[in-house]
Design an enzyme around this catalytic site. Structure first.
Site, mmCIF file in Angstrom:
data_model
loop_
_atom_site.group_PDB
_atom_site.id
_atom_site.type_symbol
_atom_site.label_atom_id
_atom_site.label_comp_id
_atom_site.label_asym_id
_atom_site.label_seq_id
_atom_site.Cartn_x
_atom_site.Cartn_y
_atom_site.Cartn_z
ATOM 1 N N ASP A 1 1.991 -59.711 -78.843
ATOM 2 C CA ASP A 1 0.910 -59.320 -77.942
ATOM 3 C C ASP A 1 1.115 -57.860 -77.555
ATOM 4 O OD1 ASP A 1 -1.179 -59.353 -76.191
ATOM 5 O OD2 ASP A 1 -0.253 -60.745 -74.756
ATOM 6 N N ASP B 1 -5.499 -57.979 -80.222
ATOM 7 C CA ASP B 1 -4.136 -57.445 -80.078
ATOM 8 C C ASP B 1 -3.103 -58.541 -79.998
ATOM 9 O OD1 ASP B 1 -4.974 -58.398 -77.562
ATOM 10 O OD2 ASP B 1 -3.451 -57.158 -76.592
ATOM 11 N N GLU B 2 -3.399 -59.700 -80.563
ATOM 12 C CA GLU B 2 -2.554 -60.846 -80.274
ATOM 13 C C GLU B 2 -2.620 -61.848 -81.414
ATOM 14 O OE1 GLU B 2 -3.844 -62.418 -76.507
ATOM 15 O OE2 GLU B 2 -2.790 -64.298 -76.888
HETATM 16 MG MG LIG Z 1 -2.328 -58.008 -74.954
#
Ligand SMILES: [Mg+2]
Length: 361
Positions: free
Chosen positions: A17, A115-116
């Site tokens: 993350d 983003d993960e």
């Molecule tokens: Mg994040």
């Protein structure tokens, strides 16, 4: 059952993350933002109080600002913060760089957001912590952004882990420290515990994981219904869900051999249109997009022409655009009169489209 448990407990799962993703990108690109409270949102003073916080950097978070909060409320909490408009085209390009790095390590990637992602790296002999360090290093080198990673034997613990040591941290949760980790976890850190559940648990005098584990399955089910079951398992660090990855197919597309040869431009255009429609449906069903469009043309004498067009970004799945490109290739290479026996259209350089469909607001 016991064998099954042993197998799932030996998995190596990462949850990666990025830290305050959008805010971090803007701080990277605009040094004047680096030491200020930064809120990615339209400034409510300029938008008539409208707007929602997409994300905030850690300085702003310390003042109580968080994503999905109204920009007006964020302004009340952090009157001196800088409001900066989101640039999703840029964030998407960075997201692609990050996901490309994930796929360098394993095909078993479950994208969760821009983003993960969850990564299943069970096939590595190397420790999860070592792979986590390599991935973090690669992300930093390529994008100059920091990330946090949780390493464990299931998705639940990996996710709790990445969240625990933010920003720029790694948390390894294994069988020997798992219960200790859960014991200390505040009740609202468990998955799915919102404000209502939190209040109910506090009424029951349950404040952390250790206390949660003391509640019986029956008690939890009586209080919280089916979600009580999840809490029961979470309090024991148990989670059996798989990393949902898609075997990366080489290409998705369609080709047709015609009973009667095509002799006119209109016939060719019509055929490409139908092929493109079918390909778009398949791509959507498989939740993939592609960067390379491939066109195949075969004439009555079995002369076969293939041409590819590669973009930096995945192709937009617009039938008219794809047909126009196909016809361009056709016109460049064939002149009247022609006899076409086969046409094909496909997409390669595929990637999952899941994280591209994440709704941003
Ligand atoms: Mg994040």
């Amino acid at each position: 059952m016991a064998d099954f448990l042993r197998t799932v407990d030996r998995r190596k799962i990462l949850h990666v993350d990025l830290d305050a993703f959008y805010a971090q990108i803007e701080m990277r690109d605009h040094p004047q933002l680096r030491h200020k409270a930064l809120i990615i949102s339209r400034d409510p003073a300029q938008s008539g109080g409208r707007g929602v916080v997409a994300t905030a950097n850690y300085l702003a978070r310390r003042l109580g600002v968080h994503s999905a909060m109204s920009a007006a409320e964020a302004k009340r909490l952090a009157p001196d913060a800088i409001f900066w408009p989101a640039d999703f085209t840029k964030y998407k390009a960075v997201s692609q760089q990050i996901h490309d790095i994930f796929y360098q390590f394993t095909p078993k990637v479950e994208p969760v957001a821009f983003d993960e992602a969850y990564l299943d790296i069970s096939h590595y002999a190397t420790s999860g912590a070592t792979i986590a360090a390599q991935i973090r290093h690669e992300i930093l080198k390529t994008t100059h952004l920091t990330s946090s990673v949780g390493v464990s034997h299931n998705k639940l613990l990996a996710k709790l882990g990445s969240n625990y040591n933010k920003p720029n941290g790694v948390t390894v949760i294994n069988h020997s420290n798992m219960l200790e980790f859960i014991d200390a976890l505040p009740i609202d850190k468990f998955r799915g515990v919102g404000q209502k559940t939190k209040e109910k648990l506090i009424q029951l005098d349950i404040h952390d994981g250790r206390q949660l584990r003391q509640l019986s399955q029956e008690m939890l089910r009586a209080q919280f219904g089916k979600f009580g079951e999840h809490l029961y398992l979470q309090a024991r660090g148990m989670n059996f869900s798989e990393v949902k990855w898609q075997r990366q197919r080489q290409s998705v597309g369609k080709e047709t051999t015609f009973d009667r040869f095509l002799h006119t431009e209109a016939q060719v255009q019509n055929a490409f249109g139908q092929l493109a429609d079918k390909m778009i449906i398949s791509l959507r069903q498989q939740k993939v997009v592609g960067r390379t469009l491939n066109i195949k043309i075969r004439d009555a004498d079995f002369n076969t022409l293939t041409r590819s067009l590669t973009h930096h970004e995945p192709w937009v799945l617009d039938q008219q655009v794809l047909v126009r490109e196909a016809l361009n290739i056709f016109d460049k290479n064939l002149s009247m009169p022609f006899s076409i026996r086969l046409l094909g259209i496909s997409m390669s350089n595929l990637r999952s489209s899941t994280f591209e469909e994440v709704s941003l607001f």
